[in-house]
Structure formats: structure tokens, C-alpha cells
Design an enzyme around this catalytic site. Structure first.
Site, short mmCIF file in Angstrom:
data_model
loop_
_atom_site.label_atom_id
_atom_site.label_comp_id
_atom_site.label_asym_id
_atom_site.label_seq_id
_atom_site.Cartn_x
_atom_site.Cartn_y
_atom_site.Cartn_z
N HIS A 115 -10.79 55.67 -86.68
CA HIS A 115 -12.12 55.52 -86.09
C HIS A 115 -13.11 55.04 -87.14
O HIS A 115 -12.87 55.16 -88.34
CB HIS A 115 -12.57 56.84 -85.46
N THR A 165 -0.46 60.40 -95.86
CA THR A 165 -1.60 59.49 -95.92
C THR A 165 -1.26 58.20 -96.66
O THR A 165 -2.04 57.25 -96.61
CB THR A 165 -2.78 60.15 -96.65
N ARG A 180 2.95 64.89 -101.03
CA ARG A 180 3.29 64.45 -102.37
C ARG A 180 4.79 64.58 -102.58
O ARG A 180 5.43 65.49 -102.04
CB ARG A 180 2.57 65.34 -103.40
#
Length: 185
Positions: A115, A165, A180
Site C-alpha cells: 500500500h 522481507t 534471517r
């Protein structure tokens, strides 16, 4: 000619999701998902008929457990033997490609939409769609979240509850939020 919101979405440009054509496509997907989630397992098979027809592609032996949710369906491409466990949600505003033999645990979420960063953009329904790719024979643990634009390499493992991410290289294990790399035991 002005590009439609669907064309902008497909091109990876900013578009507004508050659009009649896109809403009609989401309604079609919701109907297919409803059928998939409502049919008795023996009648549904690996993937219910309406959802099977809607998907971008489905390899031999691909299976989606109920309940399941997707935004559009036509941007979802499943390789041979892919397994999506119960509760998976895939917001496929961009292509989501899941390689053969890959397993998704319960409640895995894949989000292709980002968004707008500014409140006025969000109020206007502005978002941008970024593809997600998961290689062959990967394992995505339960309740993991995979964000827009991420690629996960062949044989990678994403631990339960991880929030991915960034890209994950092949044969790498990631855990945590943000995810990670860790050394396997």
C-alpha cells in the site's frame, strides 16, 4: 488510451484497487474459494473445480487444503506436487509462482500488494503489486508471512512464524522477524 487499473496492476505500476473491474475479478475469486472451502473433501478433491479453472496453472498432484483464500486466483501458479496446508492466504495481485514439491504449512500468508506510504494514497486505494516466487522443494513453515517482491530459492526452509522481507537464497534456512539466515542443525 488510458491504462485500466487492471493493466496498471499487471504492469507493476501504482493502481487503485477501488475499481469495478478489479472488484468483479475478486468476486469471481471469492465464489471459487467459497466452493473450494464448502465442498466435502471427497467431492472437492485436491482443488475444487471452480478454483482449478481460475488458477493460472496447476501441476499434477498440487493440493490446496481448506480453508483457503486468494485475491484473484489467475496470478497463482502451482508446480507439481505443491501442497498448501489449511488456512493459507495468497493475495495474488501479482504472479505467485510456487515450484514443484514445495510445501506450505498452515496459515502461511503471501502478500503481493504494497500500500501507499502516504495516508492520502492509502485512502485513494493506491497499491503496487510485486511478484513472489518460491523455488522447487522449498518448505514454508506454518504462519510464515512472505512479503511482496520476495524470491525464495530452491530447497530453502522458512521457519514457522518467520516474516520474509528479503530474498532467500537456495538451500538456506531463515527464521524470525524479519527472517534471517541460520545454520541448520
Amino acid at each position: 488510451m488510458t491504462a485500466s487499473e487492471r493493466m496498471k496492476m499487471a504492469a507493476g505500476e501504482w493502481y487503485t484497487c477501488i475499481d469495478d473491474e478489479l472488484e468483479a475479478l475478486r468476486v469471481t475469486a471469492r465464489d471459487a474459494v467459497f466452493e473450494h472451502n464448502s465442498l466435502p473433501p471427497r467431492q472437492r478433491g485436491n482443488i475444487a473445480p471452480a478454483l482449478r479453472t481460475l488458477l493460472g496453472a496447476m501441476g499434477e498432484g498440487a493440493r490446496i487444503e481448506a480453508p483457503f483464500h486468494c485475491a484473484y486466483g489467475f496470478n497463482l501458479f502451482l508446480g507439481e506436487g505443491v501442497f498448501l496446508n489449511a488456512g493459507c492466504t495468497i493475495l495474488d495481485t501479482a504472479p505467485v509462482r510456487i515450484g514443484k514439491g514445495t510445501l506450505l504449512g498452515p496459515n502461511v500468508q503471501i502478500y503481493c500488494a504494497e500500500h501507499h506510504r502516504e495516508a492520502t494514497g492509502r485512502l485513494a486505494g493506491l497499491e503496487i503489486a510485486k511478484a513472489v516466487t518460491i523455488g522447487d522443494n522449498a518448505w514454508i513453515g506454518g504462519s510464515a508471512v512472505i512479503l511482496a517482491g520476495v524470491s525464495i530459492g530452491e530447497g530453502a526452509i522458512v521457519g514457522a512464524g518467520a516474516v520474509v522481507t528479503r530474498d532467500v537464497p537456495a538451500n538456506t534456512t531463515v527464521i524470525g522477524n524479519p527472517a534471517r539466515a541460520v545454520t541448520p542443525r
